[in-house]
Design an enzyme around this catalytic site. Structure first.
Site, PDB file in Angstrom:
ATOM      1  N   ASP A  11       0.877  -1.173   0.000  1.00 17.36           N
ATOM      2  CA  ASP A  11       0.000   0.000   0.000  1.00 17.36           C
ATOM      3  C   ASP A  11       0.912   1.220   0.000  1.00 17.36           C
ATOM      4  O   ASP A  11       2.116   1.113   0.272  1.00 17.36           O
ATOM      5  CB  ASP A  11      -0.907  -0.017   1.250  1.00 17.36           C
ATOM      6  N   SER A  12       0.328   2.389  -0.243  1.00 18.35           N
ATOM      7  CA  SER A  12       1.103   3.620  -0.137  1.00 18.35           C
ATOM      8  C   SER A  12       1.489   3.884   1.310  1.00 18.35           C
ATOM      9  O   SER A  12       2.186   4.839   1.592  1.00 18.35           O
ATOM     10  CB  SER A  12       0.264   4.784  -0.637  1.00 18.35           C
ATOM     11  N   CYS A  74      -4.526  -1.333  -1.852  1.00 19.48           N
ATOM     12  CA  CYS A  74      -4.650   0.109  -2.051  1.00 19.48           C
ATOM     13  C   CYS A  74      -5.605   0.349  -3.220  1.00 19.48           C
ATOM     14  O   CYS A  74      -5.364  -0.146  -4.325  1.00 19.48           O
ATOM     15  CB  CYS A  74      -3.263   0.667  -2.377  1.00 19.48           C
ATOM     16  N   GLU A 152      -0.750   8.736   8.272  1.00 17.05           N
ATOM     17  CA  GLU A 152       0.670   8.419   8.082  1.00 17.05           C
ATOM     18  C   GLU A 152       1.548   9.242   9.040  1.00 17.05           C
ATOM     19  O   GLU A 152       2.630   8.821   9.403  1.00 17.05           O
ATOM     20  CB  GLU A 152       1.103   8.692   6.627  1.00 17.05           C
ATOM     21  N   CYS A 184     -10.856   3.761   0.451  1.00 19.70           N
ATOM     22  CA  CYS A 184      -9.407   3.868   0.640  1.00 19.70           C
ATOM     23  C   CYS A 184      -9.102   2.967   1.823  1.00 19.70           C
ATOM     24  O   CYS A 184      -9.826   3.010   2.838  1.00 19.70           O
ATOM     25  CB  CYS A 184      -9.034   5.318   0.944  1.00 19.70           C
ATOM     26  N   HIS A 186      -6.997   3.077   4.049  1.00 18.39           N
ATOM     27  CA  HIS A 186      -6.686   3.752   5.320  1.00 18.39           C
ATOM     28  C   HIS A 186      -7.958   4.006   6.151  1.00 18.39           C
ATOM     29  O   HIS A 186      -7.896   4.102   7.372  1.00 18.39           O
ATOM     30  CB  HIS A 186      -6.029   5.111   5.059  1.00 18.39           C
TER      31      HIS A 186
HETATM   32  N1  DGL Z   1      -4.678   3.256   1.094  1.00 16.83           N
HETATM   33  C1  DGL Z   1      -4.646   3.934  -0.169  1.00 16.83           C
HETATM   34  C2  DGL Z   1      -5.940   3.643  -0.934  1.00 16.83           C
HETATM   35  O1  DGL Z   1      -6.593   2.667  -0.654  1.00 16.83           O
HETATM   36  C3  DGL Z   1      -4.312   5.359   0.033  1.00 16.83           C
HETATM   37  C4  DGL Z   1      -3.890   6.011  -1.227  1.00 16.83           C
HETATM   38  C5  DGL Z   1      -3.050   7.227  -1.057  1.00 16.83           C
HETATM   39  O2  DGL Z   1      -1.912   7.109  -0.628  1.00 16.83           O
HETATM   40  O3  DGL Z   1      -3.516   8.296  -1.415  1.00 16.83           O
HETATM   41  O4  DGL Z   1      -6.319   4.339  -1.842  1.00 16.83           O
END
Ligand code: DGL
Length: 269
Positions: A11-12, A74, A152, A184, A186
């Site tokens: 994931d990011s 993600c 984050e 998302c 997160h």
């Molecule tokens: N968890 C990522 C998602 O599901 C976050 C994306 C991001 O870093 O903007 O989209």
């Protein structure tokens, strides 16, 4: 047939841990490796070319460490890059996209809300699905500006994050939505806070459990069940703040906590 490889996740940042947790609960005998590319978060503000480049780096990292399949944990990376990843690599990929379909099918008010990143809401994938249901259901979208950055940054449960979230929810709740799709990975970390900030009968749609079931199906269909008799290992890597990642994993109160190891990939410039 079976396999001693590991399930790779990326994931990011720390959001995909919400997917990892569901997979780990459903498939506790599988080895896992998780890469949080937190230094590059948020992906949702990057263009498609940049996102694809980062995804390829992440996939190569996981494959070098014996990933037998990869969960793109993600929404942004899935909607922007998964087709290309499937073209480039031979192993199975599981993606995640905002769960418009189940919400649309269950909606009584015929109006649902989607909270997601800009990258996801602007993507062709997302708009195709939204369009598909547009005759029956109104899909109200809201970019969760600021949420990924705050999580984050270690601000989960903070007043600051609550303030940002409240504004987004107020906008969505101006419409008669009866489902709120968390688009998302997160955002499931925010469910307790979301519940405090919404009134009325709005169901929160968290895609984690269905992604876990899909992971199980793909493992079975590809004969990838773990054959290693050792206790499974869970390896966590972060290009950013390993303390943030660790605190989230610890909040899951796992029975397998002693099988989790943490490594920082942070490289100061
Ligand atoms: N968890 C990522 C998602 O599901 C976050 C994306 C991001 O870093 O903007 O989209």
């Amino acid at each position: 047939m079976s396999n001693s490889g590991t399930i790779g996740f990326f994931d990011s940042g720390v959001g995909g841990l919400t997917i990892w947790n569901e997979v780990n609960k459903l498939l506790p005998l599988e080895n896992t490796i998780y890469l949080a590319d937190s230094i590059n978060a948020p992906y949702g503000e990057k263009n498609q070319e940049e996102i694809l480049k980062l995804c390829i780096q992440n996939v190569d990292f996981l494959i070098e460490r014996n990933a037998k399949m990869i969960v793109v944990a993600c929404n942004t990376a899935t909607t922007q890059a998964i087709d290309k990843l499937r073209d480039l690599y031979a192993i199975p990929f599981i993606g995640i996209e905002p769960a418009i379909k189940p919400a649309a099918l269950k909606s009584k008010t015929k109006c649902i809300g989607v909270l997601a990143t800009n990258g996801t809401i602007e993507s062709v994938h997302f708009n195709r699905t939204k369009e598909h249901f547009s005759n029956d259901v109104k899909v109200v979208t809201q970019v969760g500006e600021g949420l990924v950055r705050a999580i984050e940054g270690g601000l989960l449960n903070s007043l600051e994050l609550n303030g940002i979230l409240k504004e987004h929810l107020e906008i969505l709740c101006k419409e008669p939505i009866d489902h709120l799709v968390l688009g998302c990975t997160h955002y499931p970390l925010l469910i307790p806070m979301i519940e405090k900030n919404i009134e009325g009968n709005i169901s929160i749609v968290d895609p984690g459990p269905s992604v876990a079931k899909q992971t199980e199906r793909v493992i079975n269909a590809n004969y990838l069940t773990n054959s290693d008799p050792e206790l499974p290992a869970h390896k966590m890597y972060s290009t950013g703040r390993i303390d943030v990642l660790k605190s989230i994993v610890e909040s899951f109160s796992l029975s397998t906590a002693n099988q989790v190891s943490y490594s920082s990939l942070y490289q100061p410039e």
